[in-house]
Structures are given as C-alpha cells and as structure tokens.
Motif scaffolding. Structure first.
Motif, PDB file in Angstrom:
ATOM      1  N   ILE A   1      71.862  70.968  53.790  1.00 21.17           N
ATOM      2  CA  ILE A   1      70.903  71.034  52.694  1.00 21.17           C
ATOM      3  C   ILE A   1      69.495  70.785  53.249  1.00 21.17           C
ATOM      4  N   MET A   2      68.540  71.554  52.777  1.00 17.55           N
ATOM      5  CA  MET A   2      67.153  71.395  53.205  1.00 17.55           C
ATOM      6  C   MET A   2      66.601  70.064  52.702  1.00 17.55           C
ATOM      7  N   ILE A   3      65.706  69.473  53.463  1.00 17.72           N
ATOM      8  CA  ILE A   3      64.982  68.268  53.055  1.00 17.72           C
ATOM      9  C   ILE A   3      63.524  68.679  52.905  1.00 17.72           C
ATOM     10  N   GLU A   4      62.998  68.492  51.719  1.00 18.90           N
ATOM     11  CA  GLU A   4      61.629  68.919  51.436  1.00 18.90           C
ATOM     12  C   GLU A   4      60.712  67.709  51.292  1.00 18.90           C
ATOM     13  N   LYS A   5      59.552  67.816  51.916  1.00 17.87           N
ATOM     14  CA  LYS A   5      58.565  66.729  51.884  1.00 17.87           C
ATOM     15  C   LYS A   5      57.547  67.023  50.788  1.00 17.87           C
ATOM     16  N   HIS A   6      57.287  66.033  49.957  1.00 19.15           N
ATOM     17  CA  HIS A   6      56.289  66.150  48.890  1.00 19.15           C
ATOM     18  C   HIS A   6      55.293  65.007  49.036  1.00 19.15           C
ATOM     19  N   ARG A   7      54.035  65.313  48.860  1.00 21.93           N
ATOM     20  CA  ARG A   7      53.011  64.267  48.867  1.00 21.93           C
ATOM     21  C   ARG A   7      52.682  63.942  47.413  1.00 21.93           C
ATOM     22  N   ILE A   8      52.769  62.659  47.098  1.00 24.40           N
ATOM     23  CA  ILE A   8      52.494  62.223  45.735  1.00 24.40           C
ATOM     24  C   ILE A   8      51.423  61.135  45.769  1.00 24.40           C
ATOM     25  N   PRO A   9      50.606  61.047  44.709  1.00 26.18           N
ATOM     26  CA  PRO A   9      49.571  60.009  44.677  1.00 26.18           C
ATOM     27  C   PRO A   9      50.202  58.619  44.739  1.00 26.18           C
ATOM     28  N   ASP A  10      49.551  57.729  45.481  1.00 22.20           N
ATOM     29  CA  ASP A  10      50.076  56.371  45.603  1.00 22.20           C
ATOM     30  C   ASP A  10      49.441  55.404  44.604  1.00 22.20           C
ATOM     31  N   GLY A  11      48.544  55.902  43.740  1.00 20.03           N
ATOM     32  CA  GLY A  11      47.908  55.062  42.726  1.00 20.03           C
ATOM     33  C   GLY A  11      46.705  54.301  43.238  1.00 20.03           C
ATOM     34  N   GLN A  12      46.390  54.467  44.535  1.00 24.58           N
ATOM     35  CA  GLN A  12      45.255  53.757  45.107  1.00 24.58           C
ATOM     36  C   GLN A  12      44.288  54.724  45.784  1.00 24.58           C
ATOM     37  N   GLY A  13      44.348  55.990  45.383  1.00 23.30           N
ATOM     38  CA  GLY A  13      43.443  56.996  45.939  1.00 23.30           C
ATOM     39  C   GLY A  13      44.004  57.743  47.134  1.00 23.30           C
ATOM     40  N   GLY A  14      45.167  57.377  47.585  1.00 22.22           N
ATOM     41  CA  GLY A  14      45.796  58.056  48.721  1.00 22.22           C
ATOM     42  C   GLY A  14      47.071  58.760  48.290  1.00 22.22           C
ATOM     43  N   THR A  15      47.876  59.106  49.262  1.00 22.39           N
ATOM     44  CA  THR A  15      49.157  59.735  48.963  1.00 22.39           C
ATOM     45  C   THR A  15      50.261  59.075  49.783  1.00 22.39           C
ATOM     46  N   GLU A  16      51.481  59.281  49.324  1.00 24.31           N
ATOM     47  CA  GLU A  16      52.642  58.861  50.090  1.00 24.31           C
ATOM     48  C   GLU A  16      53.622  60.017  50.123  1.00 24.31           C
ATOM     49  N   SER A  17      54.471  60.033  51.122  1.00 19.73           N
ATOM     50  CA  SER A  17      55.435  61.112  51.270  1.00 19.73           C
ATOM     51  C   SER A  17      56.745  60.741  50.592  1.00 19.73           C
ATOM     52  N   LYS A  18      57.295  61.720  49.892  1.00 21.44           N
ATOM     53  CA  LYS A  18      58.601  61.552  49.269  1.00 21.44           C
ATOM     54  C   LYS A  18      59.460  62.724  49.730  1.00 21.44           C
ATOM     55  N   TYR A  19      60.700  62.452  50.086  1.00 24.80           N
ATOM     56  CA  TYR A  19      61.615  63.483  50.569  1.00 24.80           C
ATOM     57  C   TYR A  19      62.703  63.729  49.534  1.00 24.80           C
ATOM     58  N   THR A  20      62.936  65.008  49.233  1.00 27.54           N
ATOM     59  CA  THR A  20      63.979  65.371  48.280  1.00 27.54           C
ATOM     60  C   THR A  20      64.856  66.458  48.886  1.00 27.54           C
ATOM     61  N   GLU A  21      66.065  66.552  48.374  1.00 25.04           N
ATOM     62  CA  GLU A  21      66.973  67.589  48.844  1.00 25.04           C
ATOM     63  C   GLU A  21      66.664  68.894  48.127  1.00 25.04           C
ATOM     64  N   GLY A  22      66.803  70.008  48.866  1.00 20.85           N
ATOM     65  CA  GLY A  22      66.485  71.319  48.320  1.00 20.85           C
ATOM     66  C   GLY A  22      67.670  72.268  48.379  1.00 20.85           C
ATOM     67  N   ALA A  23      67.427  73.458  48.890  1.00 23.44           N
ATOM     68  CA  ALA A  23      68.434  74.520  48.927  1.00 23.44           C
ATOM     69  C   ALA A  23      69.572  74.194  49.888  1.00 23.44           C
ATOM     70  N   LYS A  24      70.767  74.599  49.502  1.00 17.03           N
ATOM     71  CA  LYS A  24      71.940  74.425  50.358  1.00 17.03           C
ATOM     72  C   LYS A  24      72.154  75.683  51.196  1.00 17.03           C
ATOM     73  N   PHE A  25      72.703  75.504  52.387  1.00 18.52           N
ATOM     74  CA  PHE A  25      73.043  76.622  53.259  1.00 18.52           C
ATOM     75  C   PHE A  25      74.141  76.165  54.208  1.00 18.52           C
TER      76      PHE A  25
END
Length: 118
Positions: free
Chosen positions: A14-38
């Motif tokens: 399964i693919m692992i996708e990286k998403h950048r989300i706001p951290d609430g303090q003006g920056g971002t943090e990375s979050k990893y989620t599962e994506g497409a299966k192969f």
C-alpha cells in the motif's frame, strides 16, 4: 503478464502518502496516510555494489517488481502489508519497463528500507 517466477513472490503493498498540515503555530507538520493498494515482488538487492553499500552503512537495498502501469516514481513510499516493512523508491519505473514487443510486461524499481516519523 508477469513471469511465473516473479508472480510467486508477489505480496500486497500500500502506498504511503505524505500530507503537510498546519500545526496551529504558523508552521506545518507532516502526516502520513495509507493510499492506493498494489502488488509487488520485493527482493533484496544482492549485487556487489548493493552489498558494498550496506557494509558502508547505507540502508538495506531492494528491487521491486510490479505489473506494468503501477508506475512507482522516485521518492514515493510504500508499505509491505505482510510485515509492515516500509520502502522508499530510489529510481523511476518508466526507466525499466519491458518493451512493447515482449510477451510479458512488468516494471522494476530500486528501493531502500525507510522509516517515517511516527
């Protein structure tokens, strides 16, 4: 169509996708989620160069074979479902796909073991 020898080694991934989300303090943090299966055959790269690199401290190196059209690209990450091992692709599938005239069709990329921050 993938050759029988490779088919026997295929495992779900399964693919692992990286998403950048706001951290609430003006920056971002990375979050990893599962994506497409192969499906892929993942084998340890045992070439002399790979063995030498591992002895010099480079991470474990692998060859990943998929059906034509999966299209793994440099930098993408995925997880092997059977044991949770994670990999980062270090080449492009388009550089090693079989010719159109071949009676079998697959793509192969190089990859390294990889861990993302939990």
């Amino acid at each position: 169509m993938i050759p029988e020898l490779i088919k026997s080694a295929i495992v779900p991934c399964i693919m692992i996708e990286k998403h950048r989300i706001p951290d609430g303090q003006g920056g971002t943090e990375s979050k990893y989620t599962e994506g497409a299966k192969f499906e892929a055959a993942i084998t340890k790269n045992k070439t002399l160069d790979a063995v030498r690199a591992e002895k010099e401290g480079v991470t474990e190196l692998y060859l990943v074979t998929t059906a034509k059209g999966v299209g793994l690209d440099y930098g993408e990450t995925f997880k092997r479902m059977s044991d949770g091992a994670k990999f980062r692709v270090t080449s492009n599938a388009k550089d090693s796909e079989t010719p159109k005239a071949a009676t079998f069709a697959f793509e192969r990329v190089r990859a390294e073991r990889w861990e993302y921050p939990e």
